[in-house]
Design a protein around this motif. Structure first.
Motif, PDB file in Angstrom:
ATOM      1  N   TYR A   1       5.858   2.307  -7.726  1.00  0.00           N
ATOM      2  CA  TYR A   1       4.921   3.249  -8.317  1.00  0.00           C
ATOM      3  C   TYR A   1       5.057   3.444  -9.823  1.00  0.00           C
ATOM      4  CZ  TYR A   1       4.445   4.270  -3.353  1.00  0.00           C
ATOM      5  OH  TYR A   1       4.252   4.149  -2.008  1.00  0.00           O
ATOM      6  N   LEU A   2       6.287   3.373 -10.300  1.00  0.00           N
ATOM      7  CA  LEU A   2       6.518   3.707 -11.703  1.00  0.00           C
ATOM      8  C   LEU A   2       5.795   2.770 -12.677  1.00  0.00           C
ATOM      9  CD1 LEU A   2       7.867   5.828 -13.355  1.00  0.00           C
ATOM     10  CD2 LEU A   2       9.982   4.476 -13.341  1.00  0.00           C
ATOM     11  N   PRO A   3       5.861   1.447 -12.459  1.00  0.00           N
ATOM     12  CA  PRO A   3       5.169   0.557 -13.421  1.00  0.00           C
ATOM     13  C   PRO A   3       3.673   0.841 -13.506  1.00  0.00           C
ATOM     14  CG  PRO A   3       6.670  -0.719 -12.037  1.00  0.00           C
ATOM     15  CD  PRO A   3       6.627   0.675 -11.462  1.00  0.00           C
ATOM     16  N   ALA A   4       3.057   1.214 -12.376  1.00  0.00           N
ATOM     17  CA  ALA A   4       1.621   1.499 -12.416  1.00  0.00           C
ATOM     18  C   ALA A   4       1.364   2.719 -13.290  1.00  0.00           C
ATOM     19  CB  ALA A   4       1.091   1.728 -11.002  1.00  0.00           C
ATOM     20  N   MET A   5       2.221   3.748 -13.141  1.00  0.00           N
ATOM     21  CA  MET A   5       2.001   4.936 -13.963  1.00  0.00           C
ATOM     22  C   MET A   5       2.268   4.637 -15.438  1.00  0.00           C
ATOM     23  SD  MET A   5       3.259   8.848 -13.839  1.00  0.00           S
ATOM     24  CE  MET A   5       4.918   8.599 -14.343  1.00  0.00           C
ATOM     25  N   GLU A   6       3.350   3.899 -15.684  1.00  0.00           N
ATOM     26  CA  GLU A   6       3.682   3.623 -17.094  1.00  0.00           C
ATOM     27  C   GLU A   6       2.582   2.819 -17.769  1.00  0.00           C
ATOM     28  OE1 GLU A   6       7.673   2.174 -16.772  1.00  0.00           O
ATOM     29  OE2 GLU A   6       8.478   4.193 -17.177  1.00  0.00           O
ATOM     30  N   LYS A   7       2.018   1.899 -17.003  1.00  0.00           N
ATOM     31  CA  LYS A   7       0.927   1.109 -17.565  1.00  0.00           C
ATOM     32  C   LYS A   7      -0.281   1.997 -17.885  1.00  0.00           C
ATOM     33  CE  LYS A   7      -1.288  -3.333 -17.018  1.00  0.00           C
ATOM     34  NZ  LYS A   7      -1.206  -4.617 -16.335  1.00  0.00           N
ATOM     35  N   ALA A   8      -0.575   2.909 -16.986  1.00  0.00           N
ATOM     36  CA  ALA A   8      -1.716   3.804 -17.216  1.00  0.00           C
ATOM     37  C   ALA A   8      -1.472   4.707 -18.429  1.00  0.00           C
ATOM     38  CB  ALA A   8      -1.987   4.647 -15.971  1.00  0.00           C
ATOM     39  N   LEU A   9      -0.239   5.226 -18.532  1.00  0.00           N
ATOM     40  CA  LEU A   9       0.095   6.093 -19.672  1.00  0.00           C
ATOM     41  C   LEU A   9      -0.030   5.314 -20.973  1.00  0.00           C
ATOM     42  CD1 LEU A   9       3.270   7.979 -18.317  1.00  0.00           C
ATOM     43  CD2 LEU A   9       0.922   8.832 -18.455  1.00  0.00           C
ATOM     44  N   ASP A  10       0.416   4.069 -20.906  1.00  0.00           N
ATOM     45  CA  ASP A  10       0.359   3.215 -22.082  1.00  0.00           C
ATOM     46  C   ASP A  10      -1.099   2.919 -22.465  1.00  0.00           C
ATOM     47  OD1 ASP A  10       1.695   1.606 -24.011  1.00  0.00           O
ATOM     48  OD2 ASP A  10       0.925  -0.140 -22.901  1.00  0.00           O
ATOM     49  N   MET A  11      -1.911   2.568 -21.441  1.00  0.00           N
ATOM     50  CA  MET A  11      -3.311   2.221 -21.726  1.00  0.00           C
ATOM     51  C   MET A  11      -4.079   3.395 -22.332  1.00  0.00           C
ATOM     52  SD  MET A  11      -4.285  -0.103 -18.365  1.00  0.00           S
ATOM     53  CE  MET A  11      -6.059  -0.184 -18.654  1.00  0.00           C
ATOM     54  N   ILE A  12      -3.784   4.601 -21.863  1.00  0.00           N
ATOM     55  CA  ILE A  12      -4.564   5.737 -22.359  1.00  0.00           C
ATOM     56  C   ILE A  12      -3.929   6.361 -23.616  1.00  0.00           C
ATOM     57  CG2 ILE A  12      -3.541   7.722 -21.094  1.00  0.00           C
ATOM     58  CD1 ILE A  12      -6.676   8.261 -20.356  1.00  0.00           C
ATOM     59  N   GLY A  13      -2.729   5.886 -23.943  1.00  0.00           N
ATOM     60  CA  GLY A  13      -2.045   6.417 -25.131  1.00  0.00           C
ATOM     61  C   GLY A  13      -1.600   7.850 -24.929  1.00  0.00           C
ATOM     62  N   TYR A  14      -0.944   8.096 -23.788  1.00  0.00           N
ATOM     63  CA  TYR A  14      -0.583   9.441 -23.354  1.00  0.00           C
ATOM     64  C   TYR A  14       0.232  10.190 -24.405  1.00  0.00           C
ATOM     65  CZ  TYR A  14       0.865  13.039 -19.961  1.00  0.00           C
ATOM     66  OH  TYR A  14       1.066  14.221 -19.289  1.00  0.00           O
ATOM     67  N   LYS A  15       1.314   9.500 -24.860  1.00  0.00           N
ATOM     68  CA  LYS A  15       2.244  10.158 -25.776  1.00  0.00           C
ATOM     69  C   LYS A  15       1.546  10.527 -27.082  1.00  0.00           C
ATOM     70  CE  LYS A  15       7.067   9.400 -27.105  1.00  0.00           C
ATOM     71  NZ  LYS A  15       7.132   9.006 -28.516  1.00  0.00           N
ATOM     72  N   ASP A  16       0.789   9.581 -27.595  1.00  0.00           N
ATOM     73  CA  ASP A  16       0.111   9.812 -28.869  1.00  0.00           C
ATOM     74  C   ASP A  16      -0.923  10.938 -28.735  1.00  0.00           C
ATOM     75  OD1 ASP A  16      -0.594   9.078 -31.638  1.00  0.00           O
ATOM     76  OD2 ASP A  16      -2.517   8.538 -30.712  1.00  0.00           O
ATOM     77  N   PHE A  17      -1.597  10.961 -27.583  1.00  0.00           N
ATOM     78  CA  PHE A  17      -2.604  12.008 -27.379  1.00  0.00           C
ATOM     79  C   PHE A  17      -1.959  13.388 -27.367  1.00  0.00           C
ATOM     80  CE2 PHE A  17      -5.161  14.878 -24.812  1.00  0.00           C
ATOM     81  CZ  PHE A  17      -6.421  14.725 -25.380  1.00  0.00           C
ATOM     82  N   ILE A  18      -0.869  13.497 -26.598  1.00  0.00           N
ATOM     83  CA  ILE A  18      -0.192  14.793 -26.462  1.00  0.00           C
ATOM     84  C   ILE A  18       0.404  15.245 -27.796  1.00  0.00           C
ATOM     85  CG2 ILE A  18       1.809  15.941 -25.380  1.00  0.00           C
ATOM     86  CD1 ILE A  18      -0.132  15.501 -23.241  1.00  0.00           C
ATOM     87  N   GLU A  19       1.014  14.270 -28.507  1.00  0.00           N
ATOM     88  CA  GLU A  19       1.751  14.650 -29.719  1.00  0.00           C
ATOM     89  C   GLU A  19       0.864  14.776 -30.950  1.00  0.00           C
ATOM     90  OE1 GLU A  19       4.965  11.873 -30.057  1.00  0.00           O
ATOM     91  OE2 GLU A  19       5.990  12.672 -28.279  1.00  0.00           O
ATOM     92  N   ASN A  20      -0.152  13.948 -31.046  1.00  0.00           N
ATOM     93  CA  ASN A  20      -0.939  13.938 -32.284  1.00  0.00           C
ATOM     94  C   ASN A  20      -2.394  14.357 -32.099  1.00  0.00           C
ATOM     95  OD1 ASN A  20       1.324  12.867 -33.738  1.00  0.00           O
ATOM     96  ND2 ASN A  20       0.885  10.898 -32.765  1.00  0.00           N
ATOM     97  N   GLU A  21      -3.097  13.601 -31.235  1.00  0.00           N
ATOM     98  CA  GLU A  21      -4.549  13.780 -31.194  1.00  0.00           C
ATOM     99  C   GLU A  21      -4.943  15.158 -30.653  1.00  0.00           C
ATOM    100  OE1 GLU A  21      -6.613  10.588 -29.314  1.00  0.00           O
ATOM    101  OE2 GLU A  21      -8.562  11.370 -29.941  1.00  0.00           O
TER     102      GLU A  21
END
Lengths: 150, 780
Positions: free
Chosen positions: B428-448
């Motif tokens: 399960y983890l790789p699927a979630m990490e890929k999705a977070l990466d594709m949507i730019g999760y970290k950047d969205f939360i921290e910057n955008e």
């Protein structure tokens, strides 16, 4: 669906009462009403063609007047069915003296079913309000003719 | 072998579909064909006191009018489609199945009272007006939470209450988990869904040819072979006297697997009587009443967690709306129970289920089939827990995923196939990490997000995980034949409703047989072409049918190599099959075409050796021990307009793991369609009934289906965790897109609103509901 409202007539309670208990007048109230017949003192039968948004068609049905207390109040039961579905309504009408005229207070509940409910729902409220408005207007007109008051 | 499996090939069937050359049921025109129209009840619950059809019979052009009475001994409630579960103790299940025409009592609005058969549909419809029906209205059972009240009307008079089913499933011990918990989240969650809304409504043409003693039925069913078997049984015919054809069908999504619909029984009965072909095509309004739906559940749920966000246990007691009858058994609520467990390690679980009868159209699976309900429940609870504990939503999921080394993982409770709910594989983890990466999760939360919030904009992000049980048995089969032209013909029992079977199945066959995918001619859904099978449902085509294709074409390949080895005088291991011919590797001139081989395998003279079979043909079947479980993560970014509470989806990312991908182009299309369906389920599509069981939005003017304006560009990524349960390693994907969307949208909207105490515990939402939820307690 609930219906509620009031209308002020330029006439006495007796005049208004006589008006609404006259089948000829009733038939003229709502456009599309045909063959309105008085079956007994308090029971009428007839048909009406309605158009509500995409739903159109004829209903046949009857109106029963109950708990008559002339010229003050009565209850109405109306039901009809036809190709577009069915309706069944109960209502109370009250006539009060006000400002030299008569205030009609009406309230009631209507159940609808079939195509009328499924497709016409969104427009029922609007349509019924405009039909009541139109009916009151016709009543005003007939009343004015009868009493000679403007 | 040329790798064709996994190639993004365009679909073989599209030229026919796009140029209007594909046969749909309504395209069937037969000499002397009559047309049927059904008189349906306007009331949801009423006693049938009488029905007078005499005036209708007098109308010119009317051939027959039938009521339940006319059917005599042929009138019977339909057989249950799914037998209730025998494997758990103390399960209550009251089987009450739909009837062909109402005999004594109407149990939902739209239930058929009579059928008119006439020279044209116009005449038939007009004649419906001539029928006089005396119905005595009864109080309707509408609210599922009041259906079991002592004073509730009874949908089925012979039962003591409106209870259709009751069962309890447990795993571990929830009560002791609860006692150890640092945090208990307790909520009431309400889920509703709607119609499938397939582009093509249902349709049937039934024709009994009396001289040939042969019944042909064209039917928009997802399940032609069981329909054939059932009709033969009902009317005392041999299965070989009945041919059911499910031609091209414009969308199934579940309701078209329901059987038997009243119309299927009535049209067949009528053609057996009249010996003339009869057509009935459902109109859109009928579809809102007469085609099965999926609807309400009310959950009382509790999740017990540790302070670091690990789930200790979950308790989910819920009520499920069965509608007026329950031929589909417990499929939907059992799916819900299983999917509440999700991809998570939940050691203690308890779930009590009440299924209730109501005076509404019956419910059977619609794309997702109860899974979106389960996913909504667990994902909502995780989101609330994450907020209470100050953990990021993606992190709380990460902490609770089942680890990689537990598979196959037995969840102990039973699933919709009445076997233990075992997850075959997962990562399960790789699927979630890929999705977070594709949507730019970290950047969205921290910057955008902080930047846009500072501008006063309500933007939010969501990320949810899901599983989807797919590819259940019992089995499917395929027959693969090399024709004398060298082309390959394939037949299977499953029907096709837009899934691209003519291509993805052909890729599997072509890979083994060294031919072009376009030279593989597929027949699906015609019982005269293939005798055995169950149908297209539960995201199982690419698992069960494709593996049958795989098995049959391996056998044909072996036959090809054996015969070619003999004719070319070369050992089998030196042969290769490419471009429609068998060659001796490295000696290109030593070759023979598949067409020639097929002819030699089916000689006109000489002797076929004992123990061999003529032709290059094989039939094979595949049945998995249990279903393969797909999974994935969806992520989305939304913006909410605080004035109107309208929601705009700005980004949508799907990472789907359905094991081996047969055709990524088709897969992405299925995912896109699923997400669109899911957006409808999450935010637009809901059926509204009044207290009398009247459906209040029975048209596409009032029942909203998302259009291209509401469905954003969908970005699809994949991880591949092959299923160990089948040789291809495939898992299903047809429903996956729709399943997590309601849960995802709720999380993203909450994140966009970003205020403590603002919780979405209901699906579908709508701008109006959101507005009331948000502004309900505030000064406006």
């Amino acid at each position: 669906m609930k219906i509620e409202g009031e209308h002020l007539f330029n006439g006495s309670r007796e005049e208004v009462w006589a008006l609404v208990r006259d089948p000829e007048v009733l038939a003229s109230l709502l456009p599309g009403t045909t063959d309105l017949k008085q079956l007994s003192e308090s029971e009428y039968e007839g048909s009406i063609t309605l158009r509500i948004g995409p739903v159109t068609g004829a209903f046949s049905g009857k109106i029963i007047v109950e708990d008559e207390n002339p010229p003050e109040s009565c209850s109405l039961v109306a039901e009809g069915e036809g190709k577009p579905g069915f309706f069944k309504g109960t209502g109370d009408v009250e006539l009060l003296e006000q400002d030299g005229g008569t205030l009609m207070k009406y309230g009631g509940e209507i159940q609808i079913g079939g195509k009328l409910a499924g497709v016409g729902q969104r427009l029922i409220d609007m349509t019924s309000k405009s039909m009541i408005k139109q009916g009151m207007k016709s009543l005003d007109k007939v009343l004015a003719e009868r009493t000679g008051k403007e | 072998m040329a790798r064709l499996i996994g190639k993004p090939l365009k679909r073989n069937e599209d030229p026919r579909l796009l140029t209007g050359q594909a046969l749909f049921v309504d395209d069937v025109e037969l000499p002397g064909m009559l047309h049927a129209a059904f008189l349906r009840s306007d009331y949801a619950h009423a006693r049938l006191k009488g029905i007078d059809v005499s005036a209708a019979l007098e109308r010119e052009g009317v051939v027959a009018v039938y009521t339940a009475e006319d059917m005599g001994d042929d009138w019977a409630p339909g057989p249950p489609l799914v037998i209730p579960p025998p494997t758990i103790e103390e399960v209550t299940f009251n089987t009450r199945t739909q009837v062909p025409l109402v005999k004594e009592k109407v149990r939902h609005a739209g239930e058929p009272l009579a059928v008119v058969i006439a020279e044209s549909r116009y005449i038939a419809e007009d004649a419906l007006d001539d029928i006089v029906v005396d119905l005595e209205p009864l109080p309707a059972v509408v609210d599922i939470e009041r259906a079991l009240d002592a004073d509730a009307a009874l949908v089925h008079d012979d039962l003591e209450s409106n209870l259709a089913a009751h069962l309890v499933q447990t795993k571990g011990g929830y009560q002791s988990a609860r006692e150890q918990a640092d945090l208990i989240i307790k909520r009431r969650i309400v889920m509703d869904r709607g119609i499938a809304g397939a582009m093509e409504n249902r349709g049937i043409v039934a024709y009994w040819d009396n001289k040939q003693q042969y019944l042909t039925v064209w039917d928009t069913t997802q399940s032609p072979i069981p329909i054939r078997n059932g009709l033969a049984g009902m009317f005392g015919l041999s299965e070989h006297q009945v041919r059911v054809i499910a031609p091209f069908v414009g969308g199934g999504f579940g309701p078209k697997i329901m059987m038997f619909y009243p119309e299927e029984v009535v049209l067949t009965w009528a053609t057996l009587k009249l010996a003339l072909p009869i057509k009935w095509i459902e109109d859109r309004r009928e579809n809102f009443y007469a085609t099965t739906q999926e609807r309400g559940q009310v959950h009382e749920v509790e999740m017990a967690l540790t302070e670091d966000g690990r789930i200790l246990g979950l308790k989910d007691d819920f009520i499920h709306d069965s509608g007026a009858y329950d031929p589909y058994g417990l499929t939907i609520p059992l799916n819900t129970q299983c999917h509440v467990l999700g991809p998570y390690d939940i050691p203690n679980f308890s779930s009590e289920l009440h299924v209730v009868f109501t005076n509404k159209t019956l419910t059977t699976p619609v794309r997702g089939a109860g899974r979106p309900h389960g996913v909504f429940v667990v994902e909502r609870l995780l989101d609330i827990a994450a907020r209470e504990l100050g953990i990021d939503p993606s992190e709380i999921r990460r902490r609770n995923y089942l680890p990689n080394d537990v598979f196959p993982y037995d969840n102990v409770i039973i699933d919709q196939a009445f076997a233990n709910f075992i997850i075959d594989s997962g990562d399960y983890l790789p699927a979630m990490e890929k999705a977070l990466d594709m949507i730019g999760y970290k950047d969205f939360i921290e910057n955008e997000q902080p930047r846009l919030r500072a501008e006063g904009r309500r933007v939010g992000i969501g990320v949810v995980s899901f599983i989807e049980t797919t590819g259940v048995g019992p089995y499917e089969g395929a027959r693969v034949t090399i024709e004398s032209s060298g082309d390959v013909s394939v037949a299977t029992g499953v029907g096709t409703q837009g899934q691209g079977h003519f291509t993805s199945f052909a890729q599997v066959v072509a890979e083994h047989l060294g031919v072009k995918v376009s030279d593989v001619h597929m027949v699906t859904g015609d019982t005269a072409q293939f005798h055995w099978g169950t149908g297209t449902f539960a995201s199982r085509g690419a698992v069960v049918a494709a593996n049958a294709m795989n098995a049959a074409s391996s056998i044909v390949r072996k036959k090809i190599l054996e015969l070619a080895s003999e004719l070319l005088d070369a050992p089998e291991d030196e042969l290769e099959i490419e471009d429609g011919e068998v060659r001796v590797a490295d000696v290109p001139r030593m070759s023979i075409s598949l067409g020639e081989l097929a002819q030699k395998a089916n000689p006109l003279r000489g002797a076929v050796e004992p123990g061999t079979e003529p032709g290059l043909e094989a039939t094979a079947y595949f049945g998995p021990n249990y279903g393969a479980t797909a999974f994935g993560t969806h992520a989305m970014i939304v913006e909410v307009d605080p004035e109107t509470m309208n929601v705009e989806i700005r980004r949508y990312v799907v990472v789907e793991d359905c094991g081996t991908v047969l055709n990524p182009l088709i897969l992405d299309g299925q995912v896109h369609g699923g997400v669109a369906h899911g957006i409808g389920n999450a935010f637009y599509e809901q059926l509204f009934f009044d207290d009398n069981g009247q459906l209040l939005n029975a048209s596409f003017a009032d029942y909203l289906i998302p259009t291209s304006a509401e469905v954003p560009t969908i970005e699809v990524g994949h991880t591949v965790t092959p299923s160990p349960l089948n040789p291809l390693g495939s898992k299903g994907a047809g429903e996956a897109g729709a399943i997590p969307v309601p849960a995802l949208m709720a999380q993203a909207i909450e994140n966009a609103i970003g205020e403590a105490g603002f919780e979405i515990l209901e699906s579908p939402m709508s701008p109006l509901k959101l507005f009331n939820l948000y502004y309900g307690d505030k000064e406006q």
